[in-house]
Structure formats: C-alpha cells, structure tokens
Design a protein around this motif. Structure first.
Motif, PDB file in Angstrom:
ATOM      1  N   CYS A   1     -15.693  10.284   8.337  1.00 34.83           N
ATOM      2  CA  CYS A   1     -14.716  11.270   7.859  1.00 34.83           C
ATOM      3  C   CYS A   1     -15.409  12.541   7.414  1.00 34.83           C
TER       4      CYS A   1
ATOM      5  N   GLN B   1     -11.250   2.396   3.282  1.00 37.80           N
ATOM      6  CA  GLN B   1      -9.884   2.440   2.732  1.00 37.80           C
ATOM      7  C   GLN B   1      -9.792   3.477   1.609  1.00 37.80           C
TER       8      GLN B   1
ATOM      9  N   LEU C   1      -3.739   2.273   5.472  1.00 38.23           N
ATOM     10  CA  LEU C   1      -4.958   2.312   4.655  1.00 38.23           C
ATOM     11  C   LEU C   1      -5.131   0.991   3.920  1.00 38.23           C
TER      12      LEU C   1
ATOM     13  N   PRO D   1      -0.394   3.604  -3.277  1.00 39.54           N
ATOM     14  CA  PRO D   1      -1.480   4.160  -2.468  1.00 39.54           C
ATOM     15  C   PRO D   1      -2.825   4.187  -3.188  1.00 39.54           C
ATOM     16  N   ASP D   2      -2.806   4.069  -4.510  1.00 39.95           N
ATOM     17  CA  ASP D   2      -4.078   4.156  -5.242  1.00 39.95           C
ATOM     18  C   ASP D   2      -4.761   2.810  -5.429  1.00 39.95           C
TER      19      ASP D   2
ATOM     20  N   ASP E   1     -11.646   6.004   1.138  1.00 47.20           N
ATOM     21  CA  ASP E   1     -11.820   7.360   1.692  1.00 47.20           C
ATOM     22  C   ASP E   1     -10.656   7.769   2.593  1.00 47.20           C
ATOM     23  N   LYS E   2      -9.722   6.863   2.785  1.00 44.97           N
ATOM     24  CA  LYS E   2      -8.507   7.133   3.570  1.00 44.97           C
ATOM     25  C   LYS E   2      -8.813   7.539   5.020  1.00 44.97           C
ATOM     26  N   THR E   3      -9.806   6.904   5.611  1.00 46.84           N
ATOM     27  CA  THR E   3     -10.120   7.265   6.998  1.00 46.84           C
ATOM     28  C   THR E   3      -9.235   6.530   7.999  1.00 46.84           C
TER      29      THR E   3
ATOM     30  N   LYS F   1       0.828  -1.219   0.000  1.00 42.69           N
ATOM     31  CA  LYS F   1       0.000   0.000   0.000  1.00 42.69           C
ATOM     32  C   LYS F   1       0.858   1.264   0.000  1.00 42.69           C
TER      33      LYS F   1
END
Ligand SMILES: Cc1ncc(C[n+]2csc(CCOP(=O)(O)OP(=O)(O)O)c2C)c(N)n1
Ligand code: SF4
Lengths: 246, 352
Positions: free
Chosen positions: A246, A198, A114, A84-85, A200-202, A80
């Motif tokens: 979030c 994940q 994430l 990251p995408d 939404d990167k919360t 990850k």
C-alpha cells in the motif's frame, strides 16, 4: 530467572481438545501470540467455524462468535462493516472455506472486505471423521474415497490461495505450514502480516496453513509432519502467493 | 409510494443501520431503495452473493450491535432459514422481510400466502420461534417496521415481516409521521472487542445435553412470554356477527371488501384479522366461539393458517375454508359469493 515461555494473554487457562500432533493447537497459539504482540486483544473479534477448530471460543480470551459451517466470511463481513476499527478474523477449515463456504469466502475476498481468514488446510474433514475435503490430494485415501481420490470422479484438489489471487479485492495471500519449528516461525510472521494488512486497509487477507491431522491421515505425528513436506506441499506450494503493497 | 420502498423508508426511520440482500422479485424495490438510502444515512448496504450470505451478514452486524435487516421472497427465505435458526439460538435481534410469492419451488412471482407454516413454525432446524407480523396495507407496513425492530431488540429474537408481492408492489399514499424510533434496550451481549471488560462469546454449540436442554427451556420460556404479551389482531364488524371470517394481510383486505357487500344484504359477517401470526391470536377466537359458531377462513394457499384456527377452536365451532394457491388474487366479488354460500349453508345447518 528470565522467563522465556509462558501462556499468551489471549489464551484462556484451558486445555486444548485437539488430538495429539494436530496442527490446530499450534495455530491457535500462534494467533494468540501475534494478537498479544500486536496489542490487539481488546480489539479482536474472532469468528469460529464448524470443524475441529469450533471450540476456539474456549481457548481465545477475546470476543468470539460461532458461525454456521462455511459462513465465517459473511459473518465477519457483517461485524467488520459495523465495527471498522476492530480486528475481525475468521478461522476456517478446508471443508468450511473450500466447500460449503466457497461462495462466502470468495465474495468477501472479491469485495476486498477488510477481514482476515485463517485457513487451516489439513486435506480432510477432521471433525466429522476424515471424509474427503476439496483439498484432498489425488489418490489420497479418506473415509469417502476408500479407493483413493479419483480426480475424474471427485475433482481436483482446490488451491484457495491461487484461486483468490486473481481477485482484485485480495491484498495478502500466503501459504505456510506448522510441521516444523522453522515453518512455525514463518507461519507466525504470515499471520502478523495478514493482520497488518487488515489494519492498513489494503484489502482482504488470508493465510493458508498446511496442518497435520494425524488421526485422519492414519499416521503418527512424525509421519504426518513429514508427509506435509514430502507430499502435501508439492500440490500446495509453501510461500507468498500475493501481496499488494500500500 | 410502493410498499417495498415505504418499508425501506420506515426501516431507515426506525434506525436500521445495516441492510444486506440478494435480488428477488417481488421485493427488489426494497433492496434498491436501501442501496440508495443506506449510504445517505451513514448505514451499510451490501448486495450479497446469496440469501445465505445476507442472513449471515445480518448475524454479524447484529452481534456487533447494529439494527440489521434483510429481505427476500419465498425461495430466498428457504435459504435464510439456517441463519435464522442461528440468530434465534444465539438470541440475536434481526428483522427479516418475506414478500411471499407462489411456491413451492421456483413457483411464480405473484402474491401468495403459502409461506405461513415456514414463517410461524420457526422455519429452520430446532425448537425455536420467530415473531411474525403480517400487515395488510402499505401504511400498516410502515408502522409495523419500527415495531418489528423493537420486538427484535426486546426479546433478542428474529422478527419476520410477512407480506406478499401485492403488498410490496402496490402504490398507496403513506405518512411516516407516526413513526417513533424504537425503544433502546441494553445490549450487554454484543461483541465490540474485549476492551476493559472480560471477553465474551456468542455461540449456540452446547455439547453438554443438560446445558442444551436448559438453553431450549430458556428459549421456550421466552416464547411463552411473547405469547402472553405480544398478540396483535384487529376485529371488523364483529359486534353483531354470527359468522367470523379469519384472514390476514392482503387476504384480509379482500375479505373486508366482500364483507362490506355482504352487510348490505344483511348477512352478519365480521372478521378477525391476525396481525401477529405467531403468536397467533387464539384467545380472541376462543372467546368468539362462545357467541359465533361458524368461522370462514380465507388464505392464498391450500390452507395453512386454518390449522392454527382449528387448534384455537379446540374442536368447537364449524370451519369453512377457501383457498387460492398459485399466486391468484381473488376479487372481493368472488369472496362475496363464496362467503355468502357458506353463510347460507351454516344457516340451514343451524335450522335443522
Ligand atoms: C450445514 C452443516 N453441514 C455439515 C455439518 C457437519 N460438519 C461439521 S464440521 C464439518 C467438516 C469440517 O471440516 P473442515 O472445515 O475441513 O475442518 P476440520 O475439522 O478439518 O478442522 C462438517 C461437515 C455442519 N455442522 N453443518
Ligand atoms: S481430527 Fe484431525 S484436525 Fe481434528 S483435532 Fe484431530 S488431528 Fe486435529
């Protein structure tokens, strides 16, 4: 004629190797359906465990890596951070995550990685023949607790969701089951929600799934499904444990 | 710069995009250096919860296509072996640094060379090998880093840089001018999400015994190729030598000092310094024994590389061994005395 049921795109044309009545096959399918419905097949990277779920790379038609027993969350972290995408998730049993891989899971959760962990809790080590897992209930008979788990000698069942809930890095923790149709529908929703967290990167997300292992519980499938409701879910209550908006 | 920091800078220049590590003396300066530098270069730094986690993060980063590195010292290397075995089995590149300290167990934090066997024999479970590079100075350390990344990518195999506490912590002037970014090899195996191509799987689980055996033969053939192509060593004053010292890393540096002194007294000693410990430079030793009958092996251990020297000699030649385990760094004077004693013994034996 309208087609109402078919193989998800994210599943290969292969037969599951799981025992009859096992929850793993249902969970594999749920993940595939969610990934299809969210349009994530070409984005997903799955980390497989050691345990009965280890052959998921034979079933998932998406990029998949095997990991050493318990190391899924660390491997997923490495992936990850580089990508990251992508949607990165590990698939882990209760021996895998709650025993040998506690440190890796706990710290990935604490860092708020994430990633998503699909945590299959069947109360035993399935693949190695039904030994005691950290999640084995008090008095439960397994091959290494032939007299029933004595919590004085062998400790208490570990509730991963509740433990992880106190970590600031976790954003979504829910416990579900796959022992009856209504529960399965809820399980699917939880998986989708975890993936959404994940994206939404919360923070770190995990779905704990109570899953029957008729073979090692020495029950037939119907008894195993009942046992989840009547016994297992008393110690492992079904429901949302934590959600950070979030 | 100290060796650990210089190594870190060389890794950055060699395109290292991810560093994962857990503190352990005597390599902390490297972890600290990467903590500062990786964010500056847009790379990834994680102080992991353990060495096991670090090597598995390396595995994840590597399968995702990044140049990844981890470092540790002896006890931490023991923990990394599981992950190194998986990297080798999955044929994934990675660079793993071991700044060796005195062992076994917790041992002490002084420089030692007692992880030779662990490094050169695979170290973890199964039939596999890692390329092992053993630099002898801070400058060489920096030059070996891009080579390590390149070999890792070329052969899709973990590469170990085997240093020790002294090399990691000593300060020497160092130039980064010669560092060329490593060659780029196609990475058609990495996991990026199956976008516009069939899905991929990377795994080492092979239930079928025939498949498992074929995989191991395939790995074996790769290791043979490495043995043929990647042997590296240096010779020092071997032209007229009648005794060859064999030592590596910091050990070789001390032996070199001793040889300079011995030469002043006309004792004809030279040195073969393996730079790759695996593949081991057996051929040069086999060629040397045609002219030189006596080999002096020095190690900061009770004798590990000496077994490779014996295997290389195939029963020929005489081996003289001297070892100092426990993190003791002998002085050049001490080695000067030891080597001269062995030299005169050899001379007496030859006269008889
Ligand atoms: C380091 C290591 N120790 C032990 C094993 C053997 N092993 C394989 S699967 C497993 C238990 C898996 O149990 P769990 O994670 O609960 O998954 P399940 O099979 O129940 O789905 C063990 C102990 C292994 N592969 N690696
Ligand atoms: S042993 Fe249990 S967990 Fe494993 S496949 Fe059979 S039923 Fe499923």
């Amino acid at each position: 004629m309208k087609q109402v049921y078919s193989r998800p795109k994210s599943l290969k044309e292969a037969h599951f190797h799981y025992c009859p009545g096992c929850g793993h096959g249902i969970i594999n399918r749920l993940i595939a359906e969610v990934i299809d419905e969210m349009g994530l097949r070409e984005k997903a990277i799955c980390v497989a465990p050691a345990g009965c779920g280890m052959l998921i790379y034979n079933y998932f038609d998406m990029d998949t890596l095997e990991s050493a027993h318990g190391r899924g969350a660390a491997v997923a972290t490495g992936i990850k951070r580089v990508r990251p995408d992508n949607l990165v998730f590990s698939y882990q049993g209760d021996g895998d995550l709650a025993a040998i891989g506690t440190a890796e899971g706990f710290h990935a959760a604490n860092r708020g990685e994430l990633i998503t962990v699909i945590f299959v809790n069947n109360g035993v080590y399935g693949m190695t023949g039904g030994q005691m897992a950290p999640t084995t209930l008090s008095k439960q008979v397994t091959t290494t607790t032939p007299y029933g788990r004595d919590t004085v000698l062998a400790g208490h069942p570990v509730r991963i969701c509740e433990v992880f809930a106190v970590l600031d890095g976790t954003s979504y923790l829910e416990r579900v089951a796959v022992n009856k149709p209504a529960a399965i529908i809820k399980a699917k929703k939880a998986i989708a929600k975890a993936f959404q967290h994940q994206l939404d990167k919360t923070g770190f997300s995990l779905v704990e799934i109570l899953s029957p292992c008729p073979t090692n519980w020495k029950m037939n499938s119907v008894e195993a499904c009942k046992w989840i409701d009547e016994v297992m879910s008393k110690k492992f209550p079904i429901g949302l444990v934590k959600e950070v908006k979030c | 710069m100290n060796g650990n920091a210089a190594l870190g800078e060389a890794a950055v220049l060699a395109g290292c995009a991810c560093y994962f590590g857990y503190p352990i003396t005597p390599q902390n300066e490297l972890t600290e250096y990467m903590a500062k530098r990786m964010p500056e270069t847009g790379g990834v730094f994680i102080q992991s919860e353990s060495e096991i986690a670090a090597i598995n993060m390396v595995l994840g980063a590597s399968v995702a296509g990044a140049r990844a590195m981890t470092s540790s010292s002896s006890p931490g290397m023991s923990l990394k072996q599981e992950g190194i075995s998986y990297l080798a089995a999955d044929e994934l590149p990675a660079v793993v640094v071991n700044m060796v300290r005195g062992g076994p167990g917790m041992g002490n934090i002084s420089p030692a060379q007692s992880d030779y066997m662990q490094a050169t024999r695979g170290g973890g479970h199964g039939d596999y090998k890692t390329i092992v590079l053993a630099p002898g100075s801070v400058q060489e350390l920096t030059e070996i880093v891009p080579l390590a990344f390149e070999l890792a990518d070329e052969y899709r195999n973990p590469v170990v840089i085997l240093g020790d506490g002294m090399l990691g912590q000593m300060m020497e002037p160092v130039s980064f001018d010669n560092i060329k970014p490593p060659k780029v090899y196609p990475k058609d195996y990495i996991l990026t999400g199956a976008h516009g191509r069939p899905s991929r799987m990377v795994r080492s689980l092979l239930f079928d015994t025939k498949e498992e055996e074929e995989h191991n033969w395939k790995l074996f053939r790769k290791y043979q190729r490495i043995e043929q192509n990647e042997v590296r060593y240096e010779t020092f004053m071997m032209e007229d030598a009648d005794m060859a010292a064999i030592a590596y890393g910091i050990g070789a540096r001390i032996v070199r000092g001793a040889i300079k002194r011995l030469r002043q007294e006309n004792l004809k000693i030279g040195m073969i310094r393996p730079i790759t410990l695996w593949p081991f430079p057996a051929k040069i030793i086999q060629e040397t024994v045609k002219k030189v009958s006596d080999f002096f092996v020095f190690e900061m251990s009770t004798g590990q590389m000496v077994e490779d020297v014996k295997l290389s000699l195939e029963g020929k030649g005489h081996i003289h061994f001297y070892g100092r385990p426990g993190g003791v760094i002998p002085t050049p004077i001490e080695l000067y005395r030891i080597i001269s004693r062995h030299y005169y013994q050899a001379r007496r034996r030859k006269k008889q």
